[in-house]
Structure formats: structure tokens, C-alpha cells
Write a protein that holds these residues in place. Structure first.
Motif, PDB file in Angstrom:
ATOM      1  N   LEU A   3      62.359 110.036  17.776  1.00  0.00           N
ATOM      2  CA  LEU A   3      63.760 109.962  17.922  1.00  0.00           C
ATOM      3  C   LEU A   3      63.957 111.356  18.705  1.00  0.00           C
ATOM      4  CD1 LEU A   3      66.396 108.966  16.799  1.00  0.00           C
ATOM      5  CD2 LEU A   3      66.451 110.614  14.882  1.00  0.00           C
ATOM      6  N   LEU A   4      64.994 111.159  19.684  1.00  0.00           N
ATOM      7  CA  LEU A   4      65.402 112.415  20.467  1.00  0.00           C
ATOM      8  C   LEU A   4      65.953 113.251  19.575  1.00  0.00           C
ATOM      9  CD1 LEU A   4      66.891 110.416  23.618  1.00  0.00           C
ATOM     10  CD2 LEU A   4      64.634 111.419  23.435  1.00  0.00           C
ATOM     11  N   VAL A   5      65.672 114.714  19.874  1.00  0.00           N
ATOM     12  CA  VAL A   5      66.141 115.738  19.026  1.00  0.00           C
ATOM     13  C   VAL A   5      67.794 116.084  19.740  1.00  0.00           C
ATOM     14  CG1 VAL A   5      66.003 117.971  18.383  1.00  0.00           C
ATOM     15  CG2 VAL A   5      63.831 116.452  18.476  1.00  0.00           C
ATOM     16  N   PRO A   6      68.637 115.964  19.100  1.00  0.00           N
ATOM     17  CA  PRO A   6      70.175 116.482  19.647  1.00  0.00           C
ATOM     18  C   PRO A   6      69.869 117.818  19.835  1.00  0.00           C
ATOM     19  CG  PRO A   6      70.188 115.103  17.319  1.00  0.00           C
ATOM     20  CD  PRO A   6      68.621 115.558  17.696  1.00  0.00           C
ATOM     21  N   GLY A   7      70.490 117.980  21.380  1.00  0.00           N
ATOM     22  CA  GLY A   7      70.529 119.406  21.853  1.00  0.00           C
ATOM     23  C   GLY A   7      71.897 119.666  22.421  1.00  0.00           C
ATOM     24  N   GLN A   8      72.245 121.043  22.401  1.00  0.00           N
ATOM     25  CA  GLN A   8      73.375 121.377  22.978  1.00  0.00           C
ATOM     26  C   GLN A   8      73.785 121.074  24.358  1.00  0.00           C
ATOM     27  OE1 GLN A   8      74.740 125.345  21.981  1.00  0.00           O
ATOM     28  NE2 GLN A   8      76.941 124.712  21.602  1.00  0.00           N
ATOM     29  N   ASP A   9      74.906 120.282  24.719  1.00  0.00           N
ATOM     30  CA  ASP A   9      74.825 120.058  26.179  1.00  0.00           C
ATOM     31  C   ASP A   9      73.945 119.496  26.801  1.00  0.00           C
ATOM     32  OD1 ASP A   9      76.699 123.391  26.278  1.00  0.00           O
ATOM     33  OD2 ASP A   9      77.517 121.225  26.004  1.00  0.00           O
ATOM     34  N   GLY A  65      73.263 101.964  16.424  1.00  0.00           N
ATOM     35  CA  GLY A  65      72.677 103.105  15.885  1.00  0.00           C
ATOM     36  C   GLY A  65      73.854 104.295  16.514  1.00  0.00           C
ATOM     37  N   TRP A  66      74.106 104.104  17.883  1.00  0.00           N
ATOM     38  CA  TRP A  66      75.015 105.112  18.134  1.00  0.00           C
ATOM     39  C   TRP A  66      76.337 105.084  17.467  1.00  0.00           C
ATOM     40  CZ3 TRP A  66      80.062 104.647  20.591  1.00  0.00           C
ATOM     41  CH2 TRP A  66      80.490 105.663  21.279  1.00  0.00           C
ATOM     42  N   ALA A  67      76.920 103.861  17.410  1.00  0.00           N
ATOM     43  CA  ALA A  67      78.326 103.827  16.465  1.00  0.00           C
ATOM     44  C   ALA A  67      77.916 104.457  15.076  1.00  0.00           C
ATOM     45  CB  ALA A  67      78.601 102.314  16.315  1.00  0.00           C
ATOM     46  N   GLY A 133      69.478 105.154  18.884  1.00  0.00           N
ATOM     47  CA  GLY A 133      70.858 105.388  19.039  1.00  0.00           C
ATOM     48  C   GLY A 133      71.818 106.449  18.402  1.00  0.00           C
ATOM     49  N   VAL A 134      71.253 106.354  17.096  1.00  0.00           N
ATOM     50  CA  VAL A 134      71.697 107.485  16.192  1.00  0.00           C
ATOM     51  C   VAL A 134      71.773 108.889  16.846  1.00  0.00           C
ATOM     52  CG1 VAL A 134      71.730 108.679  13.949  1.00  0.00           C
ATOM     53  CG2 VAL A 134      71.699 106.291  14.009  1.00  0.00           C
ATOM     54  N   GLY A 135      70.472 109.498  17.433  1.00  0.00           N
ATOM     55  CA  GLY A 135      70.337 110.626  18.060  1.00  0.00           C
ATOM     56  C   GLY A 135      70.882 110.741  19.282  1.00  0.00           C
ATOM     57  N   LEU A 136      71.219 109.679  19.942  1.00  0.00           N
ATOM     58  CA  LEU A 136      72.059 109.655  21.361  1.00  0.00           C
ATOM     59  C   LEU A 136      73.636 110.134  21.068  1.00  0.00           C
ATOM     60  CD1 LEU A 136      70.620 106.803  23.048  1.00  0.00           C
ATOM     61  CD2 LEU A 136      70.192 109.086  23.702  1.00  0.00           C
ATOM     62  N   ILE A 143      76.000 105.802  26.724  1.00  0.00           N
ATOM     63  CA  ILE A 143      75.383 104.730  25.883  1.00  0.00           C
ATOM     64  C   ILE A 143      75.201 103.339  26.391  1.00  0.00           C
ATOM     65  CG2 ILE A 143      77.307 104.256  24.520  1.00  0.00           C
ATOM     66  CD1 ILE A 143      73.670 104.629  23.408  1.00  0.00           C
ATOM     67  N   LEU A 144      76.135 103.039  27.052  1.00  0.00           N
ATOM     68  CA  LEU A 144      76.095 101.671  27.662  1.00  0.00           C
ATOM     69  C   LEU A 144      75.007 101.543  28.885  1.00  0.00           C
ATOM     70  CD1 LEU A 144      79.781 100.614  28.057  1.00  0.00           C
ATOM     71  CD2 LEU A 144      78.049  99.702  26.295  1.00  0.00           C
ATOM     72  N   THR A 145      75.021 102.377  29.567  1.00  0.00           N
ATOM     73  CA  THR A 145      74.008 102.471  30.679  1.00  0.00           C
ATOM     74  C   THR A 145      72.497 102.681  30.038  1.00  0.00           C
ATOM     75  OG1 THR A 145      75.378 103.671  32.116  1.00  0.00           O
ATOM     76  CG2 THR A 145      72.895 103.752  32.670  1.00  0.00           C
ATOM     77  N   THR A 146      72.167 103.699  29.114  1.00  0.00           N
ATOM     78  CA  THR A 146      71.059 103.725  28.198  1.00  0.00           C
ATOM     79  C   THR A 146      70.662 102.495  27.564  1.00  0.00           C
ATOM     80  OG1 THR A 146      71.587 106.074  28.042  1.00  0.00           O
ATOM     81  CG2 THR A 146      69.658 105.108  26.793  1.00  0.00           C
ATOM     82  N   ALA A 147      71.410 102.040  26.907  1.00  0.00           N
ATOM     83  CA  ALA A 147      71.307 100.597  26.239  1.00  0.00           C
ATOM     84  C   ALA A 147      70.994  99.532  27.089  1.00  0.00           C
ATOM     85  CB  ALA A 147      72.475 100.220  25.236  1.00  0.00           C
ATOM     86  N   LEU A 148      71.559  99.343  28.115  1.00  0.00           N
ATOM     87  CA  LEU A 148      71.100  98.451  29.166  1.00  0.00           C
ATOM     88  C   LEU A 148      69.893  98.536  29.886  1.00  0.00           C
ATOM     89  CD1 LEU A 148      74.767  97.804  31.104  1.00  0.00           C
ATOM     90  CD2 LEU A 148      73.220  96.088  29.582  1.00  0.00           C
ATOM     91  N   ALA A 149      69.579  99.822  30.082  1.00  0.00           N
ATOM     92  CA  ALA A 149      67.980 100.190  30.589  1.00  0.00           C
ATOM     93  C   ALA A 149      67.138  99.728  29.701  1.00  0.00           C
ATOM     94  CB  ALA A 149      67.939 101.757  30.890  1.00  0.00           C
ATOM     95  N   ILE A 150      67.530 100.005  28.339  1.00  0.00           N
ATOM     96  CA  ILE A 150      66.311  99.810  27.290  1.00  0.00           C
ATOM     97  C   ILE A 150      66.406  98.227  27.061  1.00  0.00           C
ATOM     98  CG2 ILE A 150      65.731  99.805  24.860  1.00  0.00           C
ATOM     99  CD1 ILE A 150      67.221 102.418  24.654  1.00  0.00           C
ATOM    100  N   GLY A 151      67.378  97.573  27.385  1.00  0.00           N
ATOM    101  CA  GLY A 151      67.357  96.135  27.207  1.00  0.00           C
ATOM    102  C   GLY A 151      66.691  95.388  28.330  1.00  0.00           C
ATOM    103  N   CYS A 152      67.044  95.991  29.584  1.00  0.00           N
ATOM    104  CA  CYS A 152      66.214  95.399  30.985  1.00  0.00           C
ATOM    105  C   CYS A 152      64.760  95.543  30.735  1.00  0.00           C
ATOM    106  CB  CYS A 152      67.035  95.893  32.128  1.00  0.00           C
ATOM    107  SG  CYS A 152      68.578  95.525  32.391  1.00  0.00           S
ATOM    108  N   ALA A 153      64.621  96.846  30.198  1.00  0.00           N
ATOM    109  CA  ALA A 153      62.883  97.156  30.420  1.00  0.00           C
ATOM    110  C   ALA A 153      62.204  96.273  29.136  1.00  0.00           C
ATOM    111  CB  ALA A 153      62.489  98.556  29.855  1.00  0.00           C
ATOM    112  N   THR A 154      63.016  95.813  28.233  1.00  0.00           N
ATOM    113  CA  THR A 154      62.427  95.074  27.154  1.00  0.00           C
ATOM    114  C   THR A 154      62.466  93.677  27.516  1.00  0.00           C
ATOM    115  OG1 THR A 154      63.106  96.334  25.449  1.00  0.00           O
ATOM    116  CG2 THR A 154      62.833  94.187  24.863  1.00  0.00           C
ATOM    117  N   LEU A 155      63.379  93.209  28.412  1.00  0.00           N
ATOM    118  CA  LEU A 155      63.285  91.805  29.049  1.00  0.00           C
ATOM    119  C   LEU A 155      62.051  91.617  29.998  1.00  0.00           C
ATOM    120  CD1 LEU A 155      64.327  89.287  30.040  1.00  0.00           C
ATOM    121  CD2 LEU A 155      65.898  90.611  31.733  1.00  0.00           C
TER     122      LEU A 155
END
Length: 198
Positions: A3-9, A65-67, A133-136, A143-155
Motif C-alpha cells: 500500500l502506498l504510504v500517504p505523504g504530505q503534498d 477504495g478511494w471513496a 485506493g484507500v491510500g490514494l 483518482i480517475l486517471t490512476t484507476a483507468l491506468a490500472i484498469g488498462c494495464a490489467t486489460l
């Protein structure tokens, strides 16, 4: 998957997004090889169908997860690895049992996998994407761009995995389904181990 570690900015750049997308698609890639191996000479259309299902689910999971992350819930982080483990263990055991059961010469491999079987497998292999997504939710990301990138890579990876499995299947014969089940169970164990290994 970590999981990505949340970081400031923190702001994800293109290379980070691509690496994240590829990392999130690896479980689906491994699972799709097993799925392709258990089918009788799957066509590209079936591989693409599998890729689309895996890709669609993998796109939705980071959004969910983001939601959840925006609601500051800890349920996903605490239980996602166990849910994925048991789902994959169940699906893998089912495939292994079917592989041992179907020993008659007249038993032909299926031409395609059922829709809900693919959806269940896709959900099981993408629960780590939901945790990401929770971490993001705590990072400055689109989040939309990131989710689409993950989906396209998985496809792409799932479709490729199915086609690789197409060539492995005839070499393994009846053992393909057993191997596919073992792969799914292995993914489940890997998810659980990754969580507790940090």
C-alpha cells in the motif's frame, strides 16, 4: 502488493502511475494464464473478454477504495487481505478438485469461463487495488486517471495472460486446471504474506 504510504503534498507522476498500474495488474496476469490454460484453445475474443472483465473490476476497485478512504474507514485495510485469501483459496480448491475429477478421456476442456466465475476471480485479485485506493485518498492524485491506468494495464496483461495460457494448456492437458488452481491459491498466500511481511 504494498500500500502506498500517504505523504504530505505527495503528487504521483506519470512513471509512478505506470509502475503502480503494472504492479496492480500482476495478480490478474498470473490468474489469467491459469484461466487460459484450462480452456480448449481459447480464441482472442475470449482472451479479450476476460481482459475486459478483469480490467473493468480493477478500474472500479481503486475508486471504491478511494471513496472508503475519504470516509476514513479502516475496514478495507484490516480485512482486504483475508477476504482475498479466502476467495482465491476457494476458487483454487474448486479448480484443483475439478482437475482431479475430470479424468475421463471424453471430458473436453470448456470453451469459455462463466461470467460470474471471472468476476469473482477478478474481485479476489483486485482487492489490493481497493486498499491502494484507500491510500490514494490521502494523496494529491487524480483518482480517475490512476484507476483507468490500472484498469488498462490489467486489460492488456490479462488478455496477454490468457493467450499465454492458450499455449501452455495443450502441453499440460488435464493438469492445466490443477495448476491454475494452485496458481490462484498461491496468489492468495502471497497477498496474505505481503500484508504481514510489511
Amino acid at each position: 502488493m504494498c500500500l502506498l504510504v500517504p505523504g504530505q503534498d505527495a503528487l504521483m507522476n506519470l512513471s509512478a502511475t505506470v509502475l503502480l498500474a503494472l504492479g496492480m495488474s500482476m495478480d490478474a496476469f498470473a490468474a489469467s494464464i491459469g484461466k487460459g490454460a484450462t480452456l480448449h484453445n481459447p480464441k482472442f475474443s475470449e482472451a479479450l473478454r476476460t481482459g475486459l472483465i478483469f480490467g473493468a473490476v480493477e478500474t472500479l476497485m481503486p475508486l471504491i477504495g478511494w471513496a472508503l478512504g475519504m470516509l476514513a474507514t479502516q475496514f478495507v485495510l484490516e480485512w482486504n487481505h483475508w477476504i482475498a485469501f479466502f476467495l482465491l483459496l476457494f476458487l483454487g480448491c474448486r479448480m484443483v478438485i475439478e482437475g482431479f475429477r475430470g479424468n475421463d478421456a471424453e471430458d473436453a476442456p470448456p470453451l469459455r469461463h462463466g461470467f460470474w466465475l471471472l468476476v469473482t476471480t477478478a474481485i479476489a485479485t483486485s482487492l489490493d487495488a481497493m486498499a491502494v485506493g484507500v491510500g490514494l485518498a490521502f494523496l494529491q492524485v487524480n483518482i480517475l486517471t490512476t484507476a483507468l491506468a490500472i484498469g488498462c494495464a490489467t486489460l492488456v496483461m490479462s488478455t496477454t495472460g490468457m493467450m499465454i495460457g492458450r499455449f501452455i494448456g495443450p502441453l499440460l492437458g488435464k493438469r492445466a486446471e490443477i495448476l491454475g488452481g494452485i496458481v490462484l491459491m498461491g496468489i492468495g498466500v502471497q497477498i496474505l504474506w505481503s500484508h504481514y511481511a510489511g
